[in-house]
Design a protein around this motif. Sequence first.
Motif, PDB file in Angstrom:
ATOM      1  N   ALA A 194       0.813  -1.211   0.000  1.00  0.00           N
ATOM      2  CA  ALA A 194       0.000   0.000   0.000  1.00  0.00           C
ATOM      3  C   ALA A 194       0.850   1.265   0.000  1.00  0.00           C
ATOM      4  O   ALA A 194       0.366   2.326  -0.345  1.00  0.00           O
ATOM      5  CB  ALA A 194      -0.933   0.015   1.210  1.00  0.00           C
ATOM      6  N   ALA A 195       2.164   1.175   0.396  1.00  0.00           N
ATOM      7  CA  ALA A 195       2.982   2.382   0.465  1.00  0.00           C
ATOM      8  C   ALA A 195       3.389   2.877  -0.909  1.00  0.00           C
ATOM      9  O   ALA A 195       3.845   3.998  -1.043  1.00  0.00           O
ATOM     10  CB  ALA A 195       4.225   2.109   1.303  1.00  0.00           C
ATOM     11  N   SER A 196       3.265   2.043  -1.973  1.00  0.00           N
ATOM     12  CA  SER A 196       3.679   2.424  -3.308  1.00  0.00           C
ATOM     13  C   SER A 196       2.636   3.303  -3.974  1.00  0.00           C
ATOM     14  O   SER A 196       1.430   3.035  -3.900  1.00  0.00           O
ATOM     15  CB  SER A 196       3.922   1.178  -4.165  1.00  0.00           C
ATOM     16  OG  SER A 196       4.919   0.372  -3.576  1.00  0.00           O
ATOM     17  N   ALA A 197       3.119   4.391  -4.639  1.00  0.00           N
ATOM     18  CA  ALA A 197       2.211   5.254  -5.372  1.00  0.00           C
ATOM     19  C   ALA A 197       2.060   4.801  -6.818  1.00  0.00           C
ATOM     20  O   ALA A 197       1.063   5.119  -7.462  1.00  0.00           O
ATOM     21  CB  ALA A 197       2.703   6.695  -5.324  1.00  0.00           C
ATOM     22  N   LEU A 198       3.054   4.035  -7.333  1.00  0.00           N
ATOM     23  CA  LEU A 198       3.016   3.602  -8.724  1.00  0.00           C
ATOM     24  C   LEU A 198       3.723   2.250  -8.804  1.00  0.00           C
ATOM     25  O   LEU A 198       4.810   2.072  -8.247  1.00  0.00           O
ATOM     26  CB  LEU A 198       3.730   4.612  -9.622  1.00  0.00           C
ATOM     27  CG  LEU A 198       3.464   4.514 -11.129  1.00  0.00           C
ATOM     28  CD1 LEU A 198       2.002   4.835 -11.443  1.00  0.00           C
ATOM     29  CD2 LEU A 198       4.377   5.461 -11.891  1.00  0.00           C
ATOM     30  N   THR A 199       3.096   1.299  -9.501  1.00  0.00           N
ATOM     31  CA  THR A 199       3.644  -0.055  -9.630  1.00  0.00           C
ATOM     32  C   THR A 199       3.649  -0.448 -11.096  1.00  0.00           C
ATOM     33  O   THR A 199       2.672  -0.197 -11.816  1.00  0.00           O
ATOM     34  CB  THR A 199       2.826  -1.065  -8.819  1.00  0.00           C
ATOM     35  OG1 THR A 199       2.812  -0.660  -7.440  1.00  0.00           O
ATOM     36  CG2 THR A 199       3.441  -2.460  -8.915  1.00  0.00           C
ATOM     37  N   PRO A 213      12.526  13.268 -10.277  1.00  0.00           N
ATOM     38  CA  PRO A 213      12.037  14.613 -10.593  1.00  0.00           C
ATOM     39  C   PRO A 213      13.152  15.604 -10.928  1.00  0.00           C
ATOM     40  O   PRO A 213      12.946  16.533 -11.705  1.00  0.00           O
ATOM     41  CB  PRO A 213      11.284  15.028  -9.309  1.00  0.00           C
ATOM     42  CG  PRO A 213      10.827  13.736  -8.708  1.00  0.00           C
ATOM     43  CD  PRO A 213      11.922  12.765  -9.001  1.00  0.00           C
ATOM     44  N   ASP A 214      14.367  15.408 -10.370  1.00  0.00           N
ATOM     45  CA  ASP A 214      15.473  16.324 -10.669  1.00  0.00           C
ATOM     46  C   ASP A 214      16.268  15.900 -11.908  1.00  0.00           C
ATOM     47  O   ASP A 214      17.282  16.518 -12.230  1.00  0.00           O
ATOM     48  CB  ASP A 214      16.403  16.416  -9.464  1.00  0.00           C
ATOM     49  CG  ASP A 214      17.010  15.070  -9.099  1.00  0.00           C
ATOM     50  OD1 ASP A 214      17.854  15.037  -8.177  1.00  0.00           O
ATOM     51  OD2 ASP A 214      16.632  14.054  -9.713  1.00  0.00           O
ATOM     52  N   ASN A 232       7.601   5.004  -4.665  1.00  0.00           N
ATOM     53  CA  ASN A 232       6.854   5.832  -3.724  1.00  0.00           C
ATOM     54  C   ASN A 232       6.543   7.191  -4.341  1.00  0.00           C
ATOM     55  O   ASN A 232       7.134   7.583  -5.351  1.00  0.00           O
ATOM     56  CB  ASN A 232       7.642   6.014  -2.430  1.00  0.00           C
ATOM     57  CG  ASN A 232       7.870   4.694  -1.708  1.00  0.00           C
ATOM     58  OD1 ASN A 232       7.025   3.795  -1.767  1.00  0.00           O
ATOM     59  ND2 ASN A 232       9.021   4.571  -1.052  1.00  0.00           N
ATOM     60  N   ALA A 233       5.648   7.912  -3.735  1.00  0.00           N
ATOM     61  CA  ALA A 233       5.272   9.233  -4.222  1.00  0.00           C
ATOM     62  C   ALA A 233       6.480  10.165  -4.190  1.00  0.00           C
ATOM     63  O   ALA A 233       7.200  10.219  -3.197  1.00  0.00           O
ATOM     64  CB  ALA A 233       4.138   9.804  -3.365  1.00  0.00           C
ATOM     65  N   GLY A 234       6.692  10.853  -5.294  1.00  0.00           N
ATOM     66  CA  GLY A 234       7.804  11.783  -5.397  1.00  0.00           C
ATOM     67  C   GLY A 234       9.144  11.140  -5.742  1.00  0.00           C
ATOM     68  O   GLY A 234      10.137  11.849  -5.880  1.00  0.00           O
TER      69      GLY A 234
END
Length: 282
Positions: A194-199, A213-214, A232-234
């Motif tokens: 559940a901690a993953s934002a994208l799989t 992101p950088d 994870n998110a970000g």
Amino acid sequence: MINDPDVSAFESAVGCGERLRKAREGAGLSLEAVASQLKMPIQVVSALESEQWDRLGAPVFVRGQLRSYARLLKVDLGQLLEQARIAPVEPPKLVSHTHTPPMKRMAENLGRRAVYVVITAVLAVPIWYVVSSTTRSAPPSTASLDVVPPAAATVAADPASAAASPAAAPATSTARQEGPYLASMAPIARPAAAASALTLNFKGDSWVNISAPDGATVEKALVRAGETRSFNAGQVGHMVLGNAAEVEVQQAAGSVDLTPYKRGNVARFTVSSDGSVAPVSP
């Protein structure tokens, strides 16, 4: 001092040394006094008077010493020097070296060329070795994201037959060795529920290029069928997925349709800080 220009017949028969000795004794000079005034060793003065010319060196020096002795005593030895048994002064013989035999000249030329060849080889061989070693270095392997390697496609199409076939193992091993190369700057995220934002679920082999992101590279590699990546998110900001038809992208809300982001069989999209997917800005 004796200064008698008229020389009798008896005196003419007397040698140079005897004439000088008599003149010295008549002047009341000792051998030491003459040697001091002429700045000669006393043995040289004695040899001049006894006419031992062979002890005094070359004839030209003997004549010069006799003249110096005669000037000191003011005695004329011109005619006596001509009668004296002193070897005549012979000019040195000059030997010409301008002519070189042809064989000697040829040998010298060959020797110079051999030295030149050896020096050139010593300097050029190390440089050639370094340059050739650099040239022979193989360039890094590259492959298009639109193309799936044949060995990977075979494994994806029929995993069971690939595992059963003895020849399939070497082919798969070769494909793994020649494939692209993991260049990850961050640890690969493994399934984290559940901690993953994208799989990402890979049903077939796919080339991926995932950036943070950088702009830093998170993962750039060939991912095999059956593997999963979770972020994870970000953690990620941009994704490129080759063979996108064989990749399933899931968010917390459900599956993501990659059709709007595909061009051919490659999907390109950005990922926001909460894990939502958006098209790449033109």
